[in-house]
Structures are given as structure tokens and as C-alpha cells.
Design a protein around this motif. Structure first.
Motif, PDB file in Angstrom:
ATOM      1  N   THR A 539      -8.719  60.819  29.350  1.00  0.00           N
ATOM      2  CA  THR A 539      -8.695  59.411  28.954  1.00  0.00           C
ATOM      3  C   THR A 539      -7.423  58.738  29.448  1.00  0.00           C
ATOM      4  O   THR A 539      -6.407  59.377  29.700  1.00  0.00           O
ATOM      5  CB  THR A 539      -8.800  59.270  27.435  1.00  0.00           C
ATOM      6  OG1 THR A 539      -7.656  59.880  26.819  1.00  0.00           O
ATOM      7  CG2 THR A 539     -10.064  59.932  26.910  1.00  0.00           C
ATOM      8  N   ARG A 550      -9.184  51.949  25.459  1.00  0.00           N
ATOM      9  CA  ARG A 550      -9.144  53.303  26.027  1.00  0.00           C
ATOM     10  C   ARG A 550     -10.351  53.486  26.952  1.00  0.00           C
ATOM     11  O   ARG A 550     -11.460  53.025  26.644  1.00  0.00           O
ATOM     12  CB  ARG A 550      -9.140  54.353  24.925  1.00  0.00           C
ATOM     13  CG  ARG A 550      -9.177  55.800  25.439  1.00  0.00           C
ATOM     14  CD  ARG A 550      -8.953  56.815  24.322  1.00  0.00           C
ATOM     15  NE  ARG A 550      -7.536  56.893  23.966  1.00  0.00           N
ATOM     16  CZ  ARG A 550      -7.035  56.516  22.797  1.00  0.00           C
ATOM     17  NH1 ARG A 550      -7.832  56.030  21.862  1.00  0.00           N
ATOM     18  NH2 ARG A 550      -5.742  56.620  22.544  1.00  0.00           N
ATOM     19  N   ASP A 552     -12.679  56.379  28.771  1.00  0.00           N
ATOM     20  CA  ASP A 552     -13.034  57.803  28.760  1.00  0.00           C
ATOM     21  C   ASP A 552     -14.117  58.037  29.818  1.00  0.00           C
ATOM     22  O   ASP A 552     -15.282  57.688  29.622  1.00  0.00           O
ATOM     23  CB  ASP A 552     -13.536  58.222  27.385  1.00  0.00           C
ATOM     24  CG  ASP A 552     -13.715  59.734  27.266  1.00  0.00           C
ATOM     25  OD1 ASP A 552     -13.730  60.422  28.318  1.00  0.00           O
ATOM     26  OD2 ASP A 552     -13.837  60.234  26.132  1.00  0.00           O
TER      27      ASP A 552
END
Length: 794
Positions: A539, A550, A552
């Protein structure tokens, strides 16, 4: 009462500093005119002189400290069998201390050629023996006069046991030893006793001040040009611009006006009495006008490029002035007292802040206004007291053949040399590997890979000739970041702001496109933690103009983690982000403010006000103590550790700063005179590349690196925190520096990307900024190996 008395009153009043006044550069000699032991002895080749308080009232010390050359301390430690650890300067070999007493006969002299010298008796030596501190030529006459006046007042307090404010001119004259000649520290000719006792050929600066007691005389002395064998015409003031109509006067104060002279390297008095006016001339438009008796000296808009510096120690304000043809001049206003300068500072900073932010100064809080004011004056930050007691860590000397800079092997064949690639592209970005000794340089749609050799060179490894999307579209990466133990590189295509790309560096090919979000763009991105690229962490952080989130890559579909999204309804204009070793996050904006988060998805723990200039680069120390924010003409160094209150000992990332205890920002920039010289040489304004700390998991941040135009600039953290006046060194190239960074795990080597060249250079080769080092360019034929140039053939 002459002007230096006002200056020293302010210096003595600042009891927070152990050191009252300092001369940062010079050499210490022991001169024995009548001794058979030898005429003179060089004690310290490079030293600083200061006057310090002691633990006893009315007692002061004259202290001369040795300063080491790059790597000298470590080499001496090895020779002495020490472990190389840094020691405090308390031994006699590194520091000389003298109790400031009338018996020293302390005095100064400015000699023919402009050399300034302090001298005092060696009370433990033979009759006639003297210590002489020969000031570096960068030290101005005004600093010499101030230093001697402080010494005189310290001697007064010791003798009369009362504060120096009560001293009369007659009492101070007891400590003036103008009638005693200072012999030369050079042993060209040993003077006789008669010569020593004879009066000097002409009065010195301080004697003139004591005798005449007029502000005009001292002002003339302070800005007097040093003489030279060859007279050079001093810098002339350019014509003043026409004065626009003022709608409101923000401040109007009287001052002296000085102009920086490029030939002599000093400020020259232009007018002993001018009126400096800051006025509003239109909507968010402001003007600085300086008017003398019957003459308009200069006028210019109040904008960030004036590079304002307020120095209350010398009651001065230094700024840059630009003419229509792009020429730069450095001016100095000297005020009669601190109160006058504070009023002028308030008015000028109001104008500058309103021009940048387009918000009225009065709508900000008192604490935010103080934060802005603090950023534009000289500060000694917390920890300076301890840091001043440590010897600065210097770099180890490198072998002569360890690094190549401008000139390389002279025996290369012509076929092996490329001096100017013809692909039409130039180097633009640099990514330095943490896990493996590699550096990556972006050049158009190509990426050059360079290996770091054991002797600190760069060696060409391979060329990634085409950066293409998985669909085959060629693109020039806008931003790159190493990822997943330096095996991957994340790239951004400016034409596709909703996606990022993963390049597998083993294959040298883009293998994945990551769609982040359908609506939220990727303006910038940063690692999950400062050293995440050394791990398998997948991440990382993303940034849009008003959101922090974030990413991912393991998610199916869009890669944004919705639960870790922090989006704002207002237009925050986020520009860049950085993380600590623990994963604390700092986010900056084009408005100039900084938010500090302990984790994603929540409100910021702290918010630091904007100075108004866009922040283009951000770095944070591994422990989160220091934040480094780059603006176009300056860099902010901010201490995030809280020193008082209920959150004492906590970082601003962990607990919010109290309303009235925001940190004092340290504004790092070049001195206005150096800015003027930079622009005089390059004809281009300042524009700093994103500044960075040196980085390493087990390394402490000790240096800061950035570049502007053809100059690389590095700041020494210890000197910055201690308030030293010479905290930075420079290195000049023939071409503009496109990108720069420290080699991972060291602050001794810098990797530099020029338009058509990449190399690694020792920090040891950086020089103090002088007229010579600023004007100097590499000489001789420029020879480069093919492996040193990032171009299409490689």
C-alpha cells in the motif's frame, strides 16, 4: 549616543543566548614580537570568536573555538587512537578562553586592504606577546565595531560591577586602547619595541565612533568599502520606478539605506536618512517605496521574490530588488531601534501575506500572525544550546580517484565520449534506491539505471528505452517512486490522472495499470512509511487537490481504500505529502499550510498556518521531529516536538499544538546578497528543487540538500539549529541542476542530474558561498563517459 550602543543594548538584553556576539570566521595567531621563541604561531587555521556570558554576574569570556575542515576531526581522532566519537570543545587544543578584563588591552584594527584584526595581551606569556584574531574578509566592518563595543561594555561591567546601560562615554573610554599598535601576524619583518610603542598611522573604526559620537560617522564606518590595490567602480543604484497611487499606508518609517556592492562584497551607505513606505495600491497589490531628501531611491511591488530578512541583532532589514531587465540588487535598511523595525516588519509582512493569500491580515489570529513574523527573522531554535557544545560532524576525506566531477579520464577515445545527446530530451527526475545501490534517472520516455560503486561513483547499468502503458501508449512519466524493495517503480502519466502504473524493474517494463478512482484524481503519491520501499509493503498514499487516501494494488477494481479516505469539501489545493518511519503523515498545499496526521481517515492532529507561498516539496525526519517544506524561494524547517503544556514531549502528529504554542518555523534561504549575486551570474530567479534530508534507517538527519539553477545548496543541520550565519555551502555547475538527492545511508555523497549528465559528487567539494565560488564555473574541456550521460544510445 552613537548607534552601536543601541545595538549592544539589544544584544545584552537577549539573555536566552549564552553567546552575546560572534565573528563566525577567522584565524587565531600567537604573536611574539620580542621573543626568541619565534615571531608568530598559527594556533587555529579556521576559527570562530565569540563573547559569552558566564555563571557569575558581570563576568564575561572571550572565546575562540577551532573549526575543523571537512573530515579533519575524524582523521585526527584516528591518529590519536580515539574511537572517532564527537567530543565537546572543552579541551585547550580546540578552544581558547579569556576573561574579559581591562588588563587584556583588547582592541581592533582595520588595515590597508580591508583586513580586520582583534588583538589582546597574552597575560601568561612574555612581555609584548599578543593573541591576534584575523577576521575572514567576509566579515563586515560593522560586525567588527559591534564586537569590540560589546567587549568594552563587558570589561566595564567587570570593573564597576554594574550594568553597562549606566556607562558614560568617559567611563567606556578607559577600555579603548587605540594608542597601541597591533603588529602583523606575518613574520615578514619583526617589528622593534619602538615600533610597538609608537601610535598607529590612523584612527581605527571604534576610536572614530568614541571620539565623534555621531550616528553619521558610525554609519559611514559600517558600510565603508574595503580598499584594494585596484579600484573597481562600486555598484550603482538603478533608476527608481514610477510611484503608483497609494490607497492606504500600512507603515512608514525612517532608516539608513545601504546597497550591496558586488565588487567589494559589502553593503555601501547610500543615504543616512530615508523614508521607507509600504502602501496598498490596488486589490491585493502593495508597494514598497524608499525616498530620500529630494530623491526617489527605489520602488517595487511587495512580492515573495523580495526575499525579506529581518535581523534584530543589527536592527536591519535586507531585501532584493528586481529591475525590468531582470537585474537583481540587494538593499539594506537599518533602523534606529528595535521598536521602529518591529513596526516596519508588521506592515511589510501584512502586505506580503495579503498579496499571497488574498485575505486580510486582520482576519487571522494573533498566533497565526506571530507564526508568519517568526518565519521571516533570524531565530535560534531549541536544542541550539546543546548543539553548540558539539563539534560539527564533518565528512571523511575521499581519495583523489574516488569520484569524478566535471573532468574525467583524459585518455578516453573520441568514440567513447558523448557530450551532447541529440534525442531532444533532457533529464528530469531522479529516484535513489534504498534497498539496492541503484539510481534511476527519467529522460523523456526513457529511464537510465546507474549502479553506485564502492568508491562512490555512478556506473551505467542499463537503459529502459521505452516507457509504455500495457496498451502500448508511450508516455513521459510525470512522477516516479520506487516500491516493494526497489523491485518495482510506480509511475504517473500526466494524461491519465485517475491511474498509476507499475513497472517491473527486473524486466524494465510496465506490467500493470492501477485505476485508483473514477472521480478522484491522483495529484501526488507517497510511501506508506518513510522506508517502505525497503520492504514488501504494497500500500501507499495518494493525494488529490482535496483528499488524502490509501491505495492498495491488491484490491479488485479501483485501488482506493474507501475506509481510509479523508476528503474535504473546501478547495485545499493539496500539493505534496511525506511520511515518518512510524507512518505519521504530513500534507502540504499550494496555499502554504501543512496538516499533520497520525493516521489516515481521521482529522488532522495539527494544522500549521500558511505563509502564502505554494509548498512544492515536503520531507519529514524519520522520527517525525523535523518537517522540511520547500517553497520557490525558501525552505521551512519546522520543529514538531512540543516543549511545554499538557502535551510536552509529544509530536504535533500525535497531539495538537496548543492555540498559543505553535512551533516557530525556521526559514532557510540564501542571504539576499547571495541571491543578488546568483541572479547577477545566471540572470534567472531562485527556484528551489524539493529539499530533502539525508536518509538512512539508522542515520540521524544531519544535512539538507536542494538546488536552484546551476547551484546545489546543502545546509548543515547543526549550524542551522545553532543560529550560525554560515549554515550552507554550494557547488556550481555549467548547466541547470534538474534533480538531486543524497545517496542512501550517507550525507557525504550527492547524486546530481543535469540536463545531459548524471554523477555522484562528494559533499566535501562544496564551498562556502563567496563572490569567487558563486561566479566560478568548471574550467577546461568538458569530458564525459558515455555511461555518465543519460541519452538514447547509452
Amino acid at each position: 549616543m552613537f548607534m552601536l550602543r543601541n545595538v549592544t543594548k539589544y544584544l545584552f538584553g537577549d539573555t536566552s543566548k549564552e553567546s552575546i556576539v560572534e565573528i563566525p570566521q577567522g584565524q587565531l595567531y600567537l604573536v611574539r614580537p620580542l621573543s626568541p621563541k619565534g615571531y608568530s604561531e598559527l594556533i587555529f587555521k579556521d576559527a570562530a570568536a565569540s563573547i559569552r556570558r558566564t555563571g557569575q554576574e558581570y563576568q564575561y569570556q572571550l572565546v575562540v573555538q577551532r573549526a575543523y575542515e571537512e573530515g579533519e576531526e575524524e582523521l585526527l581522532a584516528e591518529e590519536d587512537g580515539e574511537d572517532g566519537a564527537t567530543e565537546t570543545l572543552t579541551t585547550d587544543k580546540d578552544e581558547k578562553t579569556f576573561l574579559l578584563d581591562q588588563g587584556l588591552h583588547f582592541r581592533s584594527e582595520i588595515r590597508e586592504g580591508g583586513e580586520a584584526v582583534f588583538a589582546w595581551r597574552d597575560l601568561s606569556g612574555d612581555p609584548g606577546d599578543l593573541y591576534e584574531f584575523v577576521c575572514d574578509r567576509s566579515v563586515h566592518a560593522g560586525e567588527v565595531g559591534t564586537f569590540e563595543m560589546v567587549a568594552i561594555k563587558c570589561q566595564y561591567e567587570r570593573k564597576f560591577r554594574r550594568p553597562q546601560e549606566a556607562a558614560t562615554e568617559k567611563e567606556l573610554r578607559q577600555f579603548n586602547f587605540t594608542d597601541q599598535t597591533i603588529p602583523s601576524a606575518s613574520a615578514v619583518a619583526s617589528p622593534t619595541k619602538a615600533a610597538i610603542d609608537s601610535p598607529p598611522p590612523k584612527p581605527r573604526a571604534i576610536e572614530d565612533s568614541l571620539a565623534r559620537q555621531t550616528k553619521k560617522d558610525m554609519s559611514s564606518n559600517i558600510s565603508k568599502k574595503r580598499s584594494s590595490d585596484k579600484e573597481v567602480a562600486p555598484t550603482a543604484a538603478p533608476p527608481s520606478a514610477s510611484v503608483p497611487t497609494a490607497t492606504e499606508i500600512l507603515t512608514q518609517e525612517r532608516a539608513e539605506l545601504h546597497l550591496f556592492d558586488f565588487a567589494s562584497g559589502s553593503f555601501m551607505l547610500q543615504d543616512p536618512s530615508v523614508t521607507a513606505t509600504v502602501s496598498e495600491t490596488g486589490k491585493w497589490q502593495y508597494w514598497l517605496q524608499i525616498t530620500g531628501q529630494g530623491k526617489e531611491w527605489l520602488g517595487q511591488p511587495v512580492i515573495a521574490d523580495i526575499n525579506p530578512v529581518f535581523n534584530f541583532e543589527y536592527l536591519s532589514f535586507i531585501f532584493n530588488h528586481y529591475t525590468d531587465d531582470g537585474s537583481a540588487y540587494s538593499w539594506l535598511l537599518r533602523f534606529k531601534d528595535q521598536e521602529t523595525e518591529e513596526r516596519f516588519q508588521e506592515g511589510l509582512m501584512q502586505a506580503l501575506w495579503e498579496q499571497l493569500n488574498e485575505v486580510k491580515w486582520t482576519k487571522t489570529t494573533d498566533d497565526d500572525r506571530q507564526y508568519v513574523l517568526d518565519a521571516f527573522q533570524d531565530l535560534t531554535m531549541e536544542d541550539a544550546e546543546n548543539l553548540e557544545k558539539e563539534e560539527a560532524e564533518e565528512d571523511e576525506a575521499e581519495p583523489d580517484d574516488s569520484q569524478r566531477t566535471e573532468e574525467y579520464d583524459s585518455d578516453e577515445s573520441a568514440d567513447d565520449v558523448v557530450t551532447k545527446p541529440d534525442d531532444g530530451d533532457i533529464n528530469s527526475q531522479l529516484a535513489v534506491g534504498y534497498k539496492h545501490d541503484r539510481s534511476f534517472v527519467v529522460r523523456g520516455s526513457k529511464i537510465g539505471v546507474f549502479k553506485h560503486t564502492p568508491n562512490n561513483n555512478l556506473e551505467f547499468s542499463t537503459n529502459i528505452s521505452k516507457v509504455e502503458t500495457p496498451g502500448g501508449k508511450l508516455f513521459n512519466p510525470k512522477k516516479v517512486m520506487l516500491h516493494a524493495e526497489d523491485t518495482d517503480m510506480i509511475l504517473q502519466d500526466a494524461d491519465n490522472p485517475h491511474s498509476l502504473y507499475r513497472m517491473d524493474l527486473e524486466y524494465g517494463k510496465v506490467v500493470d495499470e492501477w485505476k485508483v478512482h473514477d472521480d478522484i484524481q491522483v495529484k501526488n503519491f507517497a510511501p506508506e512509511k518513510k522506508f517502505a520501499q525497503m520492504t514488501g509493503e504494497q500500500t501507499f498514499l495518494g493525494l488529490s487537490h482535496n483528499a488524502l487516501y490509501r491505495v492498495d494494488p491488491r484490491l479488485s477494481g479501483n485501488k482506493m481504500v474507501d475506509s481510509d479516505l479523508k476528503q474535504y469539501t473546501s478547495k485545499n489545493a493539496f500539493s505534496t505529502a511525506a511520511t515518518t518511519e512510524k507512518g505519521y503523515i504530513a500534507v502540504a498545499s499550494e496555499k502554504g499550510d501543512i496538516r499533520m496526521f497520525d493516521k489516515l481517515g481521521l482529522r488532522a492532529k495539527s494544522a500549521l498556518p500558511a505563509l502564502g507561498d505554494p509548498i512544492t516539496g515536503l520531507d519529514v525526519s524519520a522520527d517525525g521531529r523535523w518537517i522540511l517544506a520547500t517553497c520557490r524561494t525558501y525552505i521551512l524547517l519546522i520543529d514538531a516536538l512540543q516543549k511545554e503544556g499538557k502535551n510536552e514531549g509529544k509530536l504535533g502528529f500525535e497531539k495538537g499544538f496548543a492555540k498559543d504554542s505553535k512551533p516557530q518555523p525556521r526559514r532557510l534561504t540564501l542571504s539576499p546578497s547571495h541571491v543578488a549575486q546568483f541572479q547577477y551570474e545566471t540572470k534567472t530567479p531562485l527556484s528551489f528543487t524539493p529539499a530533502r534530508f539525508n536518509a538512512g534507517v539508522d542515520d540521524k538527519e544531519t544535512s539538507i540538500i536542494t538546488a536552484t539553477g546551476p547551484f546545489i545548496v546543502t545546509w548543515n543541520m547543526k549550524k542551522v539549529l545553532a543560529g550560525r550565519k554560515d549554515p550552507y555551502t554550494i557547488k556550481r555547475y555549467e548547466e541547470e541542476v534538474k534533480a538531486d538527492d543524497f545517496k542512501y545511508g550517507s550525507d557525504k555523497n550527492v547524486i546530481v542530474a543535469l540536463p545531459n549528465e548524471v554523477n555522484m559528487v562528494a559533499k566535501q567539494s562544496f564551498k562556502k558561498p563567496t563572490r569567487e565560488s558563486i561566479a566560478a564555473t568548471p574550467t577546461g574541456r568538458r569530458i564525459m563517459r558515455r555511461s555518465d550521460v543519460v541519452n538514447s544510445p547509452y
